[in-house]
Motif scaffolding. Structure first.
Motif, PDB file in Angstrom:
ATOM      1  N   LEU A  92      25.587  42.058  50.853  1.00 30.34           N
ATOM      2  CA  LEU A  92      24.563  43.066  51.057  1.00 30.34           C
ATOM      3  C   LEU A  92      23.644  43.154  49.845  1.00 30.34           C
ATOM      4  O   LEU A  92      23.969  42.662  48.772  1.00 30.34           O
ATOM      5  N   HIS A  93      22.523  43.776  50.044  1.00 28.25           N
ATOM      6  CA  HIS A  93      21.545  43.949  48.979  1.00 28.25           C
ATOM      7  C   HIS A  93      21.327  45.431  48.721  1.00 28.25           C
ATOM      8  O   HIS A  93      21.395  46.244  49.640  1.00 28.25           O
ATOM      9  N   PHE A  94      21.092  45.713  47.451  1.00 28.70           N
ATOM     10  CA  PHE A  94      20.885  47.097  47.070  1.00 28.70           C
ATOM     11  C   PHE A  94      19.498  47.258  46.472  1.00 28.70           C
ATOM     12  O   PHE A  94      19.128  46.546  45.544  1.00 28.70           O
ATOM     13  N   HIS A  95      18.751  48.198  47.022  1.00 30.60           N
ATOM     14  CA  HIS A  95      17.401  48.462  46.515  1.00 30.60           C
ATOM     15  C   HIS A  95      17.376  49.825  45.837  1.00 30.60           C
ATOM     16  O   HIS A  95      17.721  50.840  46.446  1.00 30.60           O
ATOM     17  N   CYS A  96      16.972  49.838  44.580  1.00 35.69           N
ATOM     18  CA  CYS A  96      16.959  51.093  43.828  1.00 35.69           C
ATOM     19  C   CYS A  96      15.649  51.832  44.060  1.00 35.69           C
ATOM     20  O   CYS A  96      14.564  51.295  43.829  1.00 35.69           O
ATOM     21  N   GLU A 107      29.698  40.410  45.735  1.00 33.61           N
ATOM     22  CA  GLU A 107      31.121  40.619  45.992  1.00 33.61           C
ATOM     23  C   GLU A 107      31.367  41.546  47.180  1.00 33.61           C
ATOM     24  O   GLU A 107      32.480  41.642  47.676  1.00 33.61           O
ATOM     25  N   HIS A 108      30.320  42.208  47.650  1.00 34.13           N
ATOM     26  CA  HIS A 108      30.492  43.137  48.761  1.00 34.13           C
ATOM     27  C   HIS A 108      30.051  42.488  50.062  1.00 34.13           C
ATOM     28  O   HIS A 108      28.859  42.365  50.327  1.00 34.13           O
ATOM     29  N   LYS A 109      30.995  42.118  50.850  1.00 32.76           N
ATOM     30  CA  LYS A 109      30.681  41.502  52.122  1.00 32.76           C
ATOM     31  C   LYS A 109      30.299  42.573  53.139  1.00 32.76           C
ATOM     32  O   LYS A 109      30.757  43.719  53.061  1.00 32.76           O
ATOM     33  N   ILE A 110      29.520  42.161  54.101  1.00 29.48           N
ATOM     34  CA  ILE A 110      29.116  43.083  55.151  1.00 29.48           C
ATOM     35  C   ILE A 110      30.261  43.225  56.149  1.00 29.48           C
ATOM     36  O   ILE A 110      30.802  42.228  56.620  1.00 29.48           O
ATOM     37  N   PRO A 111      30.640  44.459  56.455  1.00 24.41           N
ATOM     38  CA  PRO A 111      31.725  44.643  57.420  1.00 24.41           C
ATOM     39  C   PRO A 111      31.306  44.135  58.796  1.00 24.41           C
ATOM     40  O   PRO A 111      30.120  44.020  59.095  1.00 24.41           O
ATOM     41  N   ILE A 131      20.332  54.730  44.168  1.00 23.29           N
ATOM     42  CA  ILE A 131      20.112  54.640  42.728  1.00 23.29           C
ATOM     43  C   ILE A 131      21.092  53.606  42.170  1.00 23.29           C
ATOM     44  O   ILE A 131      22.293  53.701  42.406  1.00 23.29           O
ATOM     45  N   CYS A 132      20.577  52.662  41.422  1.00 23.25           N
ATOM     46  CA  CYS A 132      21.427  51.594  40.901  1.00 23.25           C
ATOM     47  C   CYS A 132      22.199  52.047  39.672  1.00 23.25           C
ATOM     48  O   CYS A 132      21.970  53.140  39.148  1.00 23.25           O
TER      49      CYS A 132
ATOM     50  N   LYS B 114      30.617  50.633  51.294  1.00 22.45           N
ATOM     51  CA  LYS B 114      31.051  50.901  49.925  1.00 22.45           C
ATOM     52  C   LYS B 114      30.157  50.160  48.936  1.00 22.45           C
ATOM     53  O   LYS B 114      29.846  48.988  49.141  1.00 22.45           O
ATOM     54  N   VAL B 115      29.756  50.839  47.896  1.00 22.58           N
ATOM     55  CA  VAL B 115      28.960  50.193  46.854  1.00 22.58           C
ATOM     56  C   VAL B 115      29.714  50.315  45.532  1.00 22.58           C
ATOM     57  O   VAL B 115      30.568  51.186  45.374  1.00 22.58           O
ATOM     58  N   PRO B 116      29.426  49.431  44.579  1.00 17.25           N
ATOM     59  CA  PRO B 116      30.178  49.441  43.318  1.00 17.25           C
ATOM     60  C   PRO B 116      29.983  50.743  42.537  1.00 17.25           C
ATOM     61  O   PRO B 116      29.033  51.480  42.784  1.00 17.25           O
ATOM     62  N   ASP B 117      30.856  50.959  41.589  1.00  9.51           N
ATOM     63  CA  ASP B 117      30.736  52.125  40.720  1.00  9.51           C
ATOM     64  C   ASP B 117      29.371  52.149  40.050  1.00  9.51           C
ATOM     65  O   ASP B 117      28.877  51.125  39.596  1.00  9.51           O
ATOM     66  N   GLY B 118      28.800  53.327  39.962  1.00 10.27           N
ATOM     67  CA  GLY B 118      27.518  53.455  39.295  1.00 10.27           C
ATOM     68  C   GLY B 118      26.361  53.442  40.275  1.00 10.27           C
ATOM     69  O   GLY B 118      25.289  53.951  39.981  1.00 10.27           O
ATOM     70  N   PHE B 119      26.595  52.848  41.437  1.00  5.40           N
ATOM     71  CA  PHE B 119      25.550  52.819  42.460  1.00  5.40           C
ATOM     72  C   PHE B 119      25.692  54.039  43.359  1.00  5.40           C
ATOM     73  O   PHE B 119      26.815  54.425  43.715  1.00  5.40           O
TER      74      PHE B 119
END
Lengths: 138, 138
Positions: A92-96, A107-111, A131-132, B114-119
């Motif tokens: 997945l991708h994270f946009h701040c 490391e976070h796979k899409i369920p 927020i990142c 789920k997102v990593p710590d801090g996100f």
DNA sequence: CAGTAATTGCACTTCCATTGCATTGATAAT
DNA sequence: ATTATCAATGCAATGGAAGTGCAATTACTG
């Protein structure tokens, strides 16, 4: 550990100065970049060349395209854990919303996403906004 | 059951002929539409008017915007089950690679990501691509 | 070193999103 | 009703990003 030259050769792409530079540029960024970002970094080069270089990288699974909802296509290097060619192995991708940057959470796979009867899932694009770690941890 | 007029008034939007027509057009479509789609349906009206009408609807949570990865923004009416203003209540969108249409799967909620710590997750955009029921079921 | 094919640069086009400004239309106060 | 006010509409134009055609250049092959 292979060199960039070896990587390009293994993908049947000619090794050129431009491509090495663009690869290095992408490699040292830990966020996804737009074509404009690359353009700003290489003002001497033509936009079209940069555009086509990235497209070539994309075809050869060296970079993957990210649509984070900003309307501007972004690109990021495929890493070891990123098997973009395998559709079921998408991260997945994270946009701040604060710094406006987009990162790959490799490391976070899409369920597994369930879809209604009759629908066939081939591909999933998941973008989490928020927020990142850099922006939240102060 | 309220009329469209009552809905618009409850959102503090002036009731105009144009807005009623555009609302009805959106209501009778079961797929997300682009601005061009609306434009084609109302050739007498100006693009800008249609654009701004949809933007107004969007601000007032009457329609929601969908980014299905085609690069073209699509819009769909918010329905009963679609509480767009509540960030945790997002449904997923399905884009058919065959007929190229995008539908809201309102009944399918997005699983907790789920997102990593801090996100900090504020919002999730999930687009599944594949073959829709109409295209697969023949 | 010559010939071939891929790469690069330049110019242009297209498409969608967006804005400024004048005009029209609708609501509120006199 | 009539006017004043503000929102809605239409027209023109702009901006940004994606993409294409062609000529010039550069890299590989024999």
């Amino acid at each position: 550990m292979q060199t960039i030259e070896e990587l390009l050769e293994s993908k049947n792409i000619r090794v050129t100065a431009m491509r090495l530079l663009i690869y290095k540029f992408l490699a040292e960024k830990d966020v996804a970049v737009t074509l404009s970002d690359i353009e700003n970094a290489f003002e001497k080069a033509d936009r079209t060349t940069l555009y086509r270089t990235v497209k070539t990288f994309e075809e050869k699974d060296i970079v993957h395209q990210i649509d984070d909802g900003t309307g501007i296509t972004k690109y990021a290097l495929c890493e070891k854990g990123c098997n973009c060619e395998i559709e079921t192995d998408l991260h997945l991708h994270f946009h701040c919303n604060n710094c406006k940057e987009t990162v790959c959470l490799t490391e976070h796979k899409i369920p597994q996403i369930k879809v209604p009867d009759g629908f066939v899932s081939e591909n999933v694009n998941l973008v989490v906004k928020g927020i990142c770690d850099k922006c939240s941890g102060q």
